[in-house]
Design an enzyme around this catalytic site. Structure first.
Site, mmCIF file in Angstrom:
data_model
loop_
_atom_site.group_PDB
_atom_site.id
_atom_site.type_symbol
_atom_site.label_atom_id
_atom_site.label_comp_id
_atom_site.label_asym_id
_atom_site.label_seq_id
_atom_site.Cartn_x
_atom_site.Cartn_y
_atom_site.Cartn_z
ATOM 1 N N HIS A 436 12.739 24.168 58.442
ATOM 2 C CA HIS A 436 13.163 25.107 57.409
ATOM 3 C C HIS A 436 14.524 24.669 56.890
ATOM 4 C CE1 HIS A 436 15.595 26.593 60.756
ATOM 5 N NE2 HIS A 436 16.361 27.172 59.847
ATOM 6 N N SER A 438 18.364 25.733 55.368
ATOM 7 C CA SER A 438 19.387 26.761 55.471
ATOM 8 C C SER A 438 20.733 26.097 55.207
ATOM 9 C CB SER A 438 19.322 27.403 56.864
ATOM 10 O OG SER A 438 20.343 28.366 57.016
#
Length: 895
Positions: A436, A438
């Site tokens: 992911h 971020s």
């Protein structure tokens, strides 16, 4: 107001918003302009004005509001009644979230009767929450400039082409998937910006935009473009980079006025020769003709994937299911394996200075990089994406490890990290893999050993000091738990220096933590080495103290009498049931909690700040100081009576205990009598105590009373680079990961504030300005100052359209870092000086404002010039020199 508001249905809304301070609101109204976006309560002030001075408000022609205002809805209902309105700006982005990103405004629609504003020519709705274009906009018959960038538009209306007078349209950074065919009806459109959307198809009708000079379709999902683009004979710049293009029409090379065709970062495999050889075409980042260096050995297993090399001005790229390798200008690399994404995904990136309020460093952590932000946040990949981040090596800190840390929406957590040092460049790189996106940064932390503790027990050793171990007996826990150990070695010399006691000794500092809140069921056995110089033979147990600290390390308690200490020849052994900090001391002092706290605070890595202040009485002297973060404000307050310099927001963040090198360039000499000055460079270590604070006085080597003395000081982590990077002369931060920052040192005579002396700027005196000619009217210094206050963040675009070079723009930006007002003034007055003898310079200014999307400023200049013409005609008529057109020229010459 009540009589007018009742039929309009606005009485209650005005009463709700118009609360107090009418005089303050009235001060915002300047002639026919209202700039209320600079106030947090701009809409409230508007409602107060409407209540107290409705006649003046109804005559307003230029209005700016912030859409981050809670009273925006009430204000919108009044706007349709401002029949004279020419320019309307309702922008978001004035508020920021905790990570510094601009927050979109609350605007989602406009009142239907706003379509009755027949005089409106300029409408700016950027940074809002529009998902559809309000239908009333299509009824604005005079609209020439429309900006709806940074919204959530997914489509444009089918009859969008009804805006027949539109010359500039920007919808960048939306979610547009297609375009209406009626867009080809915008016959006078000159500038079209549709970059960073989700466009997969461009209609053939775009080829009907015969007056278009700039077309930006970059950052979309286009796999092809229509042949009709070859009909745009006026086109000068065509931006198609960061798409999925496989080929482009050969006819683009025949466009007569095209000076830039950007095809970088596509999937081009077959490009017509006439395009590939054109000097104005950019093809970098495509599979064909790649001239960048071949993949390194560690990347060879990835196969022949597309490689994207992004320049410093780019902030996004597109990833397809085929995967790719991406290299950013700052040295950060990404590897997207095949099938990491199923559909094309547009990735945005940026690097940020760490905000101490958000990036919480743990005890003894040292920051080694800037913060990398990757969007969209939280996107899930089907395979792990590899990230490689260069970092500054903490050469002065031993027995530590480097990790990549990421933000997981609630806290920062460490990723499994592999580090390497490049042989050729000698740069250090941290590698990690994520599923992911971020925020990411690189930190140096104390070495961490961990293990799983099962029911049957286990043994945990420290890799820093093998004499430190923790024994977990059988039955110590009912459920498996994770235990972590960190060790901070402390030398005897450090203890002696801090305590001023040659008899004090201390063992390594041990930190133990676990992922359970429940104490152990059985005592855990801990072994710590005895302090240096102490053995089981010469041990005096009355001088030995075992200290326990809380999780924050703020207090230290002597627990020697609460445990049973056993001794071997080199170690001490004791048992506990809960984890925290443990420290073994050997001293003659009876109570050592206070001295242990003092030592710990000195060893802990505090954030410190570097400030630069200039003497008021002697402007050729600058004081550079390093102070702890919590003492910055009082130190500045104390020194600003004698010095003048940057505000705290301009301060460079560093960390205590790190060694930095300072190199001075550009005509500044160091006091060579200082013992720490070697060959014009200073080397020193920062500490948080004021008695250890370093002060460097920078003075001019020669007497320059009437000249600006310029210079800079560059700071480096770790080893000093062999040569100063070229960017040091023009940019604040360079690509070298070791290069922390360059602070400009400018020592001119004291500069006036705005309006005190408009003829002086940045230490240079300008002659009185009269741009233009008597017949058409002049623009004076006062006019330029008035214009400068309205320019804002568009100053770079305006400067380029005025004819300033990129180098001039970059120099102005660097010379006035963090000071937007001075950047704008320098740009305008530099242009004015260069064009003071050009009789057509005023028209060029108006044209530049229009090309930059600032129709509001262009209208203001035209209004000033019209007033000048009227005054000129009146003066001619007043002195009786009004003549026939045949002899008018000679009369003007006489005047």
């Amino acid at each position: 107001l009540q009589k007018m508001a009742e039929p309009l249905g606005l009485r209650d809304k005005c009463r709700e918003g118009a609360l107090g301070a009418p005089a303050l609101a009235a001060s915002c109204l300047a002639d026919n302009r209202l700039n209320l976006d600079v106030y947090l309560d701009g809409c409230r002030r508007f409602l107060q004005l409407f209540e107290g001075q409705q006649g003046e408000v109804l005559q307003v022609e230029f209005l700016r509001l912030s859409s981050n205002d809670r009273l925006l809805g009430t204000t919108l209902d009044i706007l349709p009644h401002l029949k004279h309105l020419k320019s309307l700006v309702i922008k978001g982005g004035h508020a920021r979230d905790e990570f510094g990103s601009c927050q979109h405004g609350s605007l989602t629609s406009l009142p239907a009767d706003m379509g009755n504003l027949k005089c409106l020519t300029h409408l700016d709705l950027t940074f809002n929450s529009l998902s559809t274009l309000p239908s009333c906009i299509l009824h604005l018959s005079s609209l020439r400039v429309l900006l709806v960038s940074h919204n959530r538009l997914v489509a444009l209306p089918e009859d969008f082409g009804s805006l027949s007078k539109l010359t500039f349209f920007s919808a960048m950074k939306n979610q547009l998937k297609d375009l209406p065919r009626s867009i080809g009806d915008l016959a006078v459109l000159q500038d079209l910006d549709l970059s960073e959307n989700a466009l997969e198809f461009i209609p053939e009708e775009v080829g009907n935009l015969h007056n278009c000079t700039e077309l930006d379709l970059s950052g979309n999902r286009l796999s092809s473009i229509p042949d009709s683009l070859a009909n745009l004979k006026c086109l000068r710049r065509l931006h198609l980079h960061s798409n999925l293009l496989v080929t482009v029409p050969a006819s683009l090379a025949s466009l007569p006025n095209l000076s830039r065709l950007d095809l970088q970062n596509n999937c081009l495999r077959a490009v017509p020769p006439e395009i590939q050889t054109s000097p104005f075409v950019r093809l970098r980042g495509n599979p064909l003709g790649e001239t960048e260096p071949p993949p390194q050995a560690d990347e060879s297993s990835a196969g022949r994937l597309q490689r994207l090399f992004l320049s410093s001005g780019e902030d996004s790229f597109t990833v397809t299911s085929e995967g790719c390798k991406v290299v950013l200008a700052c040295g950060i690399r990404f590897y997207f394996p095949p099938r990491a994404v199923s559909d094309p995904l547009h990735i945005y990136f940026r690097t940020l200075a760490p905000d101490p309020q958000c990036v919480k460093l743990r005890h003894h952590d040292v920051l080694l990089s800037r913060v990398l932000e990757l969007q969209p946040h939280g996107v899930k990949f089907q395979q792990e994406v590899q990230i490689s981040m260069p970092y500054a090596s903490p050469q002065t800190l031993h027995q530590r490890e480097v990790v990549v840390r990421t933000f997981s929406w609630q806290s920062w957590s460490d990723l499994r990290t592999r580090v390497e040092q490049k042989r050729k460049s000698k740069k250090h790189v941290a590698h990690c893999s994520v599923l992911h996106f971020s925020w990411f940064l690189v930190v140096s932390r104390l070495v961490q050993n961990e293990c799983k503790v099962p029911t049957e027990g286990t043994l945990l050793f420290s890799s820093v000091d093998p004499n430190i171990k923790v024994t977990f007996p059988p039955g110590v826990t009912e459920q498996t738990r994770t235990v972590k150990m960190q060790v901070l070695p402390v030398s005897a010399g450090e203890i002696e220096q801090i305590t001023a006691d040659a008899g004090c000794r201390a063992s390594p500092l041990l930190c133990l933590s676990q992922d359970s809140l429940v104490d152990f069921l059985r005592p855990v056995r801990i072994q710590l080495p005895l302090p240096p110089g102490v053995t089981g033979i010469n041990l005096d147990q009355s001088r030995l103290h075992l200290l326990h600290g809380d999780l924050e390390g703020q207090t230290w308690n002597d627990i020697t009498s609460q445990v049973v200490l056993e001794f071997t020849h080199l170690c001490a052994v004791f048992e506990v049931t809960h984890f925290s900090w443990y420290w073994l001391w050997y001293t003659t002092k009876t109570y050592i909690g206070g001295i242990a706290k003092k030592v710990y605070e000195r060893l802990r890595m505090y954030q410190v700040n570097f400030i630069a202040l200039q003497r008021k009485k002697d402007p050729e002297q600058v004081l550079l100081q390093c102070v702890p973060k919590h003492k910055v404000d009082p130190v500045l307050k104390k020194l600003q009576d004698r010095y003048r310099g940057p505000e705290p927001s301009d301060i460079v963040e560093m960390f205590e205990g790190e060694q930095f090198f300072a190199a001075f360039e550009g005509g500044i000499s160091i006091d060579m009598d200082r013992p720490d000055c070697v060959d014009g460079r200073l080397s020193f270590t920062f500490y948080s105590h004021l008695k250890n604070m370093k002060e460097i006085y920078v003075t001019s080597p020669v007497d320059r009373k009437d000249q600006a003395v310029k210079g800079q000081v560059s700071f480096y982590r770790g080893a000093v680079p062999e040569s100063i990077p070229e960017e040091a002369s023009r940019r604040r931060r360079g690509p070298d990961s070791l290069w922390l920052v360059t602070l400009p040192i400018k020592l001119p005579r004291l500069k006036p504030r705005w309006g005190e002396n408009p003829g002086a700027l940045n230490g240079f005196s300008f002659p009185p300005l009269n741009l233009g000619n008597a017949e058409t009217g002049y623009l004076t210094q006062a006019n330029l100052l008035s214009i400068a206050r309205r320019v804002g963040a568009d100053w770079q675009t305006i400067g380029l359209n005025l004819g300033l070079t990129y180098q001039q723009i970059e120099r102005i930006g660097y010379n006035h870092r963090e000071d937007l007002d001075k950047q704008i003034l320098d740009m305008l007055f530099s242009w004015a000086q260069q064009n003071s003898e050009d009789p057509d310079c005023v028209n060029k200014l108006i044209t530049a404002m229009k090309e930059s999307g600032r129709q509001d400023i262009a209208d203001e200049v035209e209004t000033i010039i019209e007033l000048g013409r009227q005054k000129y005609r009146e003066s001619i008529r007043r002195v009786g020199l009004e003549q026939d057109s045949s002899t008018e020229d000679s009369a003007i010459a006489v005047v």
